[in-house]
Design a protein around this motif. Structure first.
Motif, PDB file in Angstrom:
ATOM      1  N   UNK A  93      16.667  98.342  31.479  1.00  0.00           N
ATOM      2  CA  UNK A  93      15.475  99.045  31.925  1.00  0.00           C
ATOM      3  C   UNK A  93      14.226  98.165  31.849  1.00  0.00           C
ATOM      4  N   UNK A  94      14.106  97.425  30.743  1.00  0.00           N
ATOM      5  CA  UNK A  94      12.929  96.590  30.576  1.00  0.00           C
ATOM      6  C   UNK A  94      12.891  95.483  31.639  1.00  0.00           C
ATOM      7  N   UNK A  95      14.078  94.989  31.965  1.00  0.00           N
ATOM      8  CA  UNK A  95      14.184  93.977  33.006  1.00  0.00           C
ATOM      9  C   UNK A  95      13.694  94.551  34.342  1.00  0.00           C
ATOM     10  N   UNK A  96      14.052  95.807  34.573  1.00  0.00           N
ATOM     11  CA  UNK A  96      13.589  96.461  35.800  1.00  0.00           C
ATOM     12  C   UNK A  96      12.066  96.566  35.778  1.00  0.00           C
ATOM     13  N   UNK A  97      11.532  96.920  34.592  1.00  0.00           N
ATOM     14  CA  UNK A  97      10.072  96.977  34.456  1.00  0.00           C
ATOM     15  C   UNK A  97       9.442  95.640  34.813  1.00  0.00           C
ATOM     16  N   UNK A  98      10.039  94.569  34.319  1.00  0.00           N
ATOM     17  CA  UNK A  98       9.520  93.231  34.616  1.00  0.00           C
ATOM     18  C   UNK A  98       9.522  92.969  36.116  1.00  0.00           C
ATOM     19  N   UNK A  99      10.644  93.280  36.748  1.00  0.00           N
ATOM     20  CA  UNK A  99      10.734  93.050  38.204  1.00  0.00           C
ATOM     21  C   UNK A  99       9.690  93.873  38.950  1.00  0.00           C
ATOM     22  N   UNK A 100       9.493  95.094  38.482  1.00  0.00           N
ATOM     23  CA  UNK A 100       8.501  95.946  39.150  1.00  0.00           C
ATOM     24  C   UNK A 100       7.118  95.333  38.997  1.00  0.00           C
ATOM     25  N   UNK A 112      -1.984  89.559  40.486  1.00  0.00           N
ATOM     26  CA  UNK A 112      -1.874  89.528  39.031  1.00  0.00           C
ATOM     27  C   UNK A 112      -0.667  88.690  38.594  1.00  0.00           C
ATOM     28  N   UNK A 113      -0.918  87.801  37.669  1.00  0.00           N
ATOM     29  CA  UNK A 113       0.199  87.154  37.001  1.00  0.00           C
ATOM     30  C   UNK A 113       0.280  87.733  35.599  1.00  0.00           C
ATOM     31  N   UNK A 114       1.423  88.321  35.259  1.00  0.00           N
ATOM     32  CA  UNK A 114       1.548  89.004  33.962  1.00  0.00           C
ATOM     33  C   UNK A 114       2.379  88.159  32.997  1.00  0.00           C
ATOM     34  N   UNK A 115       1.822  87.957  31.797  1.00  0.00           N
ATOM     35  CA  UNK A 115       2.549  87.188  30.780  1.00  0.00           C
ATOM     36  C   UNK A 115       2.783  88.089  29.573  1.00  0.00           C
ATOM     37  N   UNK A 116       4.053  88.173  29.155  1.00  0.00           N
ATOM     38  CA  UNK A 116       4.453  89.120  28.112  1.00  0.00           C
ATOM     39  C   UNK A 116       4.598  88.424  26.759  1.00  0.00           C
ATOM     40  N   UNK A 117       4.441  89.227  25.717  1.00  0.00           N
ATOM     41  CA  UNK A 117       4.702  88.690  24.389  1.00  0.00           C
ATOM     42  C   UNK A 117       6.168  88.259  24.260  1.00  0.00           C
ATOM     43  N   UNK A 118       7.035  89.013  24.900  1.00  0.00           N
ATOM     44  CA  UNK A 118       8.478  88.751  24.772  1.00  0.00           C
ATOM     45  C   UNK A 118       9.028  87.957  25.962  1.00  0.00           C
ATOM     46  N   UNK A 119       8.177  87.280  26.672  1.00  0.00           N
ATOM     47  CA  UNK A 119       8.526  86.389  27.810  1.00  0.00           C
ATOM     48  C   UNK A 119       9.103  87.129  29.015  1.00  0.00           C
ATOM     49  N   UNK A 120      10.079  88.026  28.727  1.00  0.00           N
ATOM     50  CA  UNK A 120      10.699  88.821  29.795  1.00  0.00           C
ATOM     51  C   UNK A 120      11.258  88.001  30.956  1.00  0.00           C
ATOM     52  N   UNK A 121      11.897  86.894  30.617  1.00  0.00           N
ATOM     53  CA  UNK A 121      12.617  86.186  31.674  1.00  0.00           C
ATOM     54  C   UNK A 121      13.934  86.919  31.930  1.00  0.00           C
ATOM     55  N   UNK A 122      14.463  86.767  33.133  1.00  0.00           N
ATOM     56  CA  UNK A 122      15.751  87.389  33.451  1.00  0.00           C
ATOM     57  C   UNK A 122      16.851  86.472  32.901  1.00  0.00           C
ATOM     58  N   UNK A 123      17.629  86.978  31.934  1.00  0.00           N
ATOM     59  CA  UNK A 123      18.555  86.093  31.207  1.00  0.00           C
ATOM     60  C   UNK A 123      19.598  85.397  32.084  1.00  0.00           C
ATOM     61  N   UNK A 124      20.015  86.039  33.162  1.00  0.00           N
ATOM     62  CA  UNK A 124      21.096  85.438  33.953  1.00  0.00           C
ATOM     63  C   UNK A 124      20.581  84.449  34.995  1.00  0.00           C
ATOM     64  N   UNK A 125      19.275  84.340  35.118  1.00  0.00           N
ATOM     65  CA  UNK A 125      18.714  83.424  36.120  1.00  0.00           C
ATOM     66  C   UNK A 125      18.167  82.173  35.445  1.00  0.00           C
ATOM     67  N   UNK A 126      18.249  81.052  36.147  1.00  0.00           N
ATOM     68  CA  UNK A 126      17.712  79.805  35.620  1.00  0.00           C
ATOM     69  C   UNK A 126      16.190  79.849  35.648  1.00  0.00           C
ATOM     70  N   UNK A 127      15.594  78.858  34.990  1.00  0.00           N
ATOM     71  CA  UNK A 127      14.137  78.759  34.981  1.00  0.00           C
ATOM     72  C   UNK A 127      13.615  78.760  36.415  1.00  0.00           C
ATOM     73  N   UNK A 128      14.232  77.941  37.247  1.00  0.00           N
ATOM     74  CA  UNK A 128      13.804  77.857  38.643  1.00  0.00           C
ATOM     75  C   UNK A 128      13.860  79.226  39.312  1.00  0.00           C
ATOM     76  N   UNK A 129      15.000  79.890  39.139  1.00  0.00           N
ATOM     77  CA  UNK A 129      15.176  81.186  39.813  1.00  0.00           C
ATOM     78  C   UNK A 129      14.219  82.242  39.280  1.00  0.00           C
ATOM     79  N   UNK A 130      13.959  82.183  37.969  1.00  0.00           N
ATOM     80  CA  UNK A 130      12.989  83.117  37.401  1.00  0.00           C
ATOM     81  C   UNK A 130      11.617  82.921  38.021  1.00  0.00           C
ATOM     82  N   UNK A 131      11.231  81.658  38.160  1.00  0.00           N
ATOM     83  CA  UNK A 131       9.906  81.374  38.708  1.00  0.00           C
ATOM     84  C   UNK A 131       9.848  81.762  40.187  1.00  0.00           C
TER      85      UNK A 131
END
Ligand SMILES: Nc1ncnc2c1ncn2[C@@H]1O[C@H](COP(=O)(O)OP(=O)(O)OP(=O)(O)O)[C@@H](O)[C@H]1O
Ligand SMILES: [Mg+2]
Lengths: 387, 239
Positions: free
Chosen positions: A284-291, B91-110
């Motif tokens: 869910x949080x990942x979805x929030x991030x994508x949104x 808006x560029x949003x930066x999180x305390x917990x980074x919130x990168x997508x674990x299954x994607x590489x750095x490149x793909x996340x960006x």
């Protein structure tokens, strides 16, 4: 405007273990349905592989099987000398008047009895079916009480092995040869001499006549001349066409396959739904991030539908793998055309595999619908604050 | 810089959470202007409404009352899909917990925010490379998040936040999960983005050292602005 395919695909690859139970359920459902369809396909394949396009078979109009057809000796002689029938090097018509009777035989291992087709053939009968080859022993000698048995049938019934004897009614018959007729309906038959069969089973008439008529134009002409004579009440069909109709037994099996597919798929959809609820819950949080990054609801939704589809597709592929060992396994059933035992092989065709995979994908998509809807409808702030 | 037109303007911004009998006033009539190019640090005790304010500015939450203007857009008037698109390029949003997508590489996340733009793959690749260059991680583009340190993950997240070249960066405790050294690197990256790229940054932090990188520090308490302090010129160089 899509989520990268790799996002959902990789999630399936990385996390399929957590959904292993669901994948397995879908695999089993797909395997069961595929096996049934492969069985129906096996019947269709074996009968439709039987016919030779250069042969024409003549049976009585309205009879569903050769064993219930009657062609009189006069008719047989008339058919034999039709001008379209090809002749051999000695000038004799290549034609076989045949008798098909059902004999009730005991299965080996005391597993009851079943009807088996005995086919009495004329001397040209073998030349008309080059796909039937002697594998062991020798061919029967006309005038003696000898038979040749299909290799598939021999191990299934008492007395059908090479050099064994079996009883039919009051008569005892000797098995002098074993033939191969790979993948055809003849695999379910015992062959003997036509006149021998007529006298043994007390038949005045024949069941069918098979003639060699290579040209389609001649086949049409012959068909016309036979069928226009209403007195004869005969049906002349190219062999492939005739055998293609003998697939009634496939119907109920296929129906059972579809019925099971329909009922089991309900369970499979719920299994998929269960797995997808767990998956969207975790992400869910990942979805929030994508949104937050700007992904709209419908893309998130589509992504999860796709992911559920892929997950189920993995199950489908596993199901196909589970069913694969059945391919070419020999089995038997009673024919709903002749009411005799027919032997055939499960046949998993590429088309059946495609159907099975599409079926599993659809299960996954259907099961993902509600979970995907729920997570994509969530307000962004609720999604991103989820734990 | 503070004299230029405000890029963010909050008027009487109020957020009330109602849960049954309990009413929580998270923001209580905030008036605040932030000029383009400012680096604002938001400080205050836990529960004072910092994140709530940030979420409303970033268009991921809506105020109960009041207005939030970003440029000439009143954010709370946009509907859900307009907001999504607006966030993507503003808006560029930066999180305390980074919130990168674990299954994607750095490149793909960006690359993720760029996939919504309709840019050609080649152009996207260039932009991703540039963003990773800026945060100093172009050599990690094929790494997965779990193959990187926290500080590196956060810098990838910053690259993701800037890849669509949004005028505003919003960061909620960006150094909250980092050790001092990584925190300093992240803060230096943000400072560069503010200084040479001219990004307006609004950052929530509990850490006075992080706050000292800002050009302006705003203190919130119980949903109200209580005090503002300018950082000394050259502030941000950790002592
Ligand atoms: N969804 C919600 N429902 C009810 N109350 C909420 C909700 N979200 C936040 N609050 C309340 O609003 C107030 C402000 O919360 P907020 O998250 O903005 O605080 P914060 O300043 O970011 O705190 P912290 O430093 O701990 O992150 C808090 O009292 C919090 O309990
Ligand atoms: Mg907070």
């Amino acid at each position: 405007m899509t989520l990268p395919f790799s996002y959902n695909a990789r999630n399936v690859v990385v996390r399929w273990r957590s959904s292993a139970a669901t994948v397995l359920i879908i695999a089993l459902v797909v395997a069961v349905c595929l096996i049934l369809q492969a069985m129906a396909q096996g019947i269709v394949s074996s009968t439709s592989a039987t016919g030779d396009p250069a042969n024409v078979i003549i049976v009585r109009k309205g009879s569903t099987a050769e064993s219930s057809s009657i062609v009189t000796r006069t008719q047989a002689r008339r058919i034999q000398f039709l001008p379209q029938v090809q002749r051999d090097e000695r000038g004799d018509p290549i034609s076989s008047a045949e008798v098909v009777v059902l004999a009730n035989l005991r299965r080996r291992g005391g597993a009851g009895e079943a009807n088996v087709s005995l086919r009495g053939i004329s001397p040209a009968g073998r030349a008309l079916r080059p796909q039937v080859r002697l594998a062991e022993g020798r061919w029967f000698v006309p005038g003696k009480r000898e038979v040749v048995v299909s290799r598939r049938l021999a191990p299934r019934f008492e007395g059908l092995g090479l050099n064994e004897r079996f009883k039919s009614g009051a008569h005892s018959l000797a098995v002098v040869g074993i033939f191969d007729a790979v993948g055809t309906a003849f695999e379910s038959e015992i062959w003997l001499d036509a006149n021998e069969a007529r006298s043994l089973f007390d038949r005045e008439q024949f069941s069918s006549v098979i003639v060699r008529v290579p040209s389609p134009a001649d086949q049409q002409a012959m068909k016309k001349s036979l069928e226009s004579d209403k007195q004869l009440r005969l049906l002349a069909l190219p062999e492939p066409e005739y055998y293609a109709k003998l697939t009634k037994s496939a119907g109920p099996i296929r129906f059972l396959g579809y019925f099971l597919a329909a009922t089991l798929s309900v369970g499979a959809v719920f299994a998929a739904m269960n797995a997808m609820y767990a998956i969207v819950g975790r992400r869910t949080r990942e979805v929030g991030t994508l949104r937050i990054l700007g992904y709209p609801r419908r893309i998130i939704m589509l992504g999860f539908l796709m992911e559920g589809g892929l997950l189920a597709l993995a199950g489908g592929a596993l199901g196909c793998a589970l069913a694969a060992p059945f391919n070419w396994v020999t089995t038997s059933t009673i024919s709903f055309d002749s009411f005799s035992e027919i032997v055939f092989k499960f046949h998993i065709t590429p088309w059946l595999i495609i159907q099975a995979l599409a079926f599993s994908f659809a299960i996954g998509v259907a099961g993902s619908f509600l979970p995907a809807l729920r997570v994509s409808r969530l307000p962004v702030i609720a999604a991103v604050k989820a734990v | 810089m503070a004299s230029s037109d405000p890029i963010i303007r909050l008027k009487e911004l109020t957020k009330i959470y109602q849960q049954g009998e309990i009413r929580v006033t998270a923001l209580d009539g905030i008036d605040l202007d932030i000029a383009a190019g400012e680096f604002v640090a938001l400080m205050g005790p836990s529960g004072s409404g910092k994140s709530t304010l940030l979420h409303i500015v970033a268009g991921i939450d809506r105020p109960t009352r009041g207005e939030c203007w970003v440029g000439d857009i009143e954010v709370s008037r946009l509907n859900e899909s307009q907001l999504a698109e607006w966030r993507n390029h503003t808006i560029g949003f930066i999180f305390q917990t980074f919130n990168l997508i674990p299954v994607l590489t750095a490149f793909e996340n960006v690359e993720l925010p760029l996939l919504l733009t309709g840019l050609a793959p080649r152009r996207r690749r260039e932009l991703v490379q540039t963003a990773l260059d800026i945060v100093g991680l172009s050599d990690r583009s094929r790494h997965l998040p779990r193959q990187m340190s926290g500080g590196q993950e956060q810098r990838v997240a910053i690259a993701r936040a800037i890849v669509t070249d949004p005028p505003i960066l919003v960061a909620d405790e960006p150094t909250g999960n980092l050790d001092a050294h990584s925190a300093a690197t992240v803060m230096e990256t943000l400072q560069t983005l503010n200084g040479s790229a001219g990004k307006t940054i609004v950052m929530v932090t509990h850490d006075p050292r992080a706050a000292s990188f800002g050009s302006r520090i705003i203190h919130l308490e119980k949903g109200e602005l209580i005090r503002e302090s300018a950082t000394p010129p050259g502030g941000g160089t950790p002592a």
